[in-house]
Scaffold this motif. Structure first.
Motif, PDB file in Angstrom:
ATOM      1  N   TRP A   1      34.421  31.735  42.428  1.00 56.61           N
ATOM      2  CA  TRP A   1      34.917  31.833  44.061  1.00 56.61           C
ATOM      3  C   TRP A   1      34.812  33.036  44.379  1.00 56.61           C
ATOM      4  O   TRP A   1      35.136  33.509  45.248  1.00 56.61           O
ATOM      5  CB  TRP A   1      35.766  30.952  44.277  1.00 56.61           C
ATOM      6  N   ASP A   2      36.161  33.929  43.840  1.00 56.44           N
ATOM      7  CA  ASP A   2      36.891  35.787  43.853  1.00 56.44           C
ATOM      8  C   ASP A   2      35.904  36.640  43.431  1.00 56.44           C
ATOM      9  O   ASP A   2      34.367  36.417  43.461  1.00 56.44           O
ATOM     10  CB  ASP A   2      38.183  34.832  43.989  1.00 56.44           C
ATOM     11  N   LEU A   3      36.299  37.639  42.498  1.00 56.52           N
ATOM     12  CA  LEU A   3      35.820  38.061  41.998  1.00 56.52           C
ATOM     13  C   LEU A   3      35.336  37.540  40.392  1.00 56.52           C
ATOM     14  O   LEU A   3      35.975  36.863  39.796  1.00 56.52           O
ATOM     15  CB  LEU A   3      36.997  39.852  41.863  1.00 56.52           C
ATOM     16  N   VAL A   4      34.315  38.276  39.688  1.00 61.42           N
ATOM     17  CA  VAL A   4      33.598  38.148  38.783  1.00 61.42           C
ATOM     18  C   VAL A   4      33.501  39.493  38.050  1.00 61.42           C
ATOM     19  O   VAL A   4      32.837  40.621  38.736  1.00 61.42           O
ATOM     20  CB  VAL A   4      32.958  37.425  38.694  1.00 61.42           C
ATOM     21  N   PHE A   5      33.824  40.070  36.719  1.00 58.57           N
ATOM     22  CA  PHE A   5      33.493  41.333  36.034  1.00 58.57           C
ATOM     23  C   PHE A   5      32.997  40.834  34.780  1.00 58.57           C
ATOM     24  O   PHE A   5      33.947  40.102  34.128  1.00 58.57           O
ATOM     25  CB  PHE A   5      34.744  42.079  36.194  1.00 58.57           C
ATOM     26  N   ARG A   6      32.065  41.447  34.087  1.00 56.94           N
ATOM     27  CA  ARG A   6      31.876  41.560  33.521  1.00 56.94           C
ATOM     28  C   ARG A   6      32.325  42.039  32.004  1.00 56.94           C
ATOM     29  O   ARG A   6      32.328  44.405  32.502  1.00 56.94           O
ATOM     30  CB  ARG A   6      30.489  41.672  33.052  1.00 56.94           C
ATOM     31  N   ILE A   7      32.891  42.601  31.107  1.00 63.31           N
ATOM     32  CA  ILE A   7      33.989  43.843  30.399  1.00 63.31           C
ATOM     33  C   ILE A   7      32.649  43.695  29.654  1.00 63.31           C
ATOM     34  O   ILE A   7      32.666  43.321  28.732  1.00 63.31           O
ATOM     35  CB  ILE A   7      35.412  42.510  29.332  1.00 63.31           C
ATOM     36  N   GLN A   8      32.800  45.230  29.309  1.00 64.16           N
ATOM     37  CA  GLN A   8      31.928  45.758  28.203  1.00 64.16           C
ATOM     38  C   GLN A   8      32.683  46.157  27.316  1.00 64.16           C
ATOM     39  O   GLN A   8      33.688  46.852  26.979  1.00 64.16           O
ATOM     40  CB  GLN A   8      31.165  46.993  28.943  1.00 64.16           C
TER      41      GLN A   8
END
Length: 227
Positions: free
Chosen positions: A148-155
């Motif tokens: 629904w809001d912010l999505v980040f992939r952590i590498q």
């Protein structure tokens, strides 16, 4: 007081946003650091990328709550339904492992978060799992809400970034970290940066307690007696 007792009572460093090595994840770390009431962030990535560190650190910084898949579902349900309880930030980790009851509770919590987003009762919601929202093994309506809001992939950090992070940590502590010690840690120890930083804490403490400089034999002695 024995050396063992000294080592046992030395406190472990709490997870903090400042101690997290961002590498290619700077945008995600900045978003978590700036997370305000009414906003939500979902982090995803493989084990060892630091997702849990970020959730724990954010909950600690904002006097919020940290929960994971081991938390009883009724606790999560209570947060979703008890609107008289003020919330600042709720962090829910390992959502990919939530059972059916916990999934229903997190779905309800997302609904409370959205309904309160523009009111004085607004709170921040931080969630994390091992894959992108729409590929999660969860109920359909919950998968949608994770995005629904912010999505980040952590590498994962590169070996060079890990090495530099450990050098920086040693420099901040005023430690001399020989190249052979750094190389051994990177080759033989856990790749998880949280565990690497914890090892640096323990190595620093062990060196102080024993009044010996940091060397490869000292490191191996620490891991033998205090694995």
């Amino acid at each position: 007081m024995t050396q063992q007792l000294l080592l046992d009572i030395l406190p472990e460093a709490l997870p903090s946003l400042e101690r997290f090595v961002a590498g290619a994840n700077r945008a995600a770390v900045d978003a978590v650091s700036a997370l305000s009431p009414g906003r939500a962030v979902y982090l995803w990535g493989s084990v060892g990328t630091g997702r849990s560190h970020l959730l724990r650190a954010s909950a600690h910084a904002q006097q919020g709550l940290y929960l994971d898949a081991r938390t009883p579902a009724h606790w999560l349900q209570a947060l979703a339904t008890d609107e008289d309880r003020a919330l600042t930030l709720v962090a829910v980790d390992d959502v990919n492992n939530l059972g059916e009851e916990a999934q229903a509770a997190l779905f309800a919590l997302f609904n409370r978060w959205r309904a309160s987003a523009s009111t004085p009762d607004a709170f921040a919601l931080l969630t994390a799992g091992d894959r992108a929202p729409l590929t999660m093994p969860l109920r359909e309506d919950l998968r949608t809400r994770l995005g629904w809001d912010l999505v980040f992939r952590i590498q994962q950090l590169s070996d060079e970034e890990r090495a530099q992070a450990l050098r920086d940590q040693a420099l901040q502590r005023g430690l001399k970290l020989p190249d052979e010690v750094l190389h051994w840690i990177l080759v033989h120890h856990d790749r998880d940066m949280g565990r690497l930083m914890a090892l640096m804490d323990r190595l620093d403490q062990y060196s102080l307690v024993h009044h010996r400089p940091i060397t490869l034999p000292l490191l191996k002695e620490l891991l033998t007696h205090h694995p």
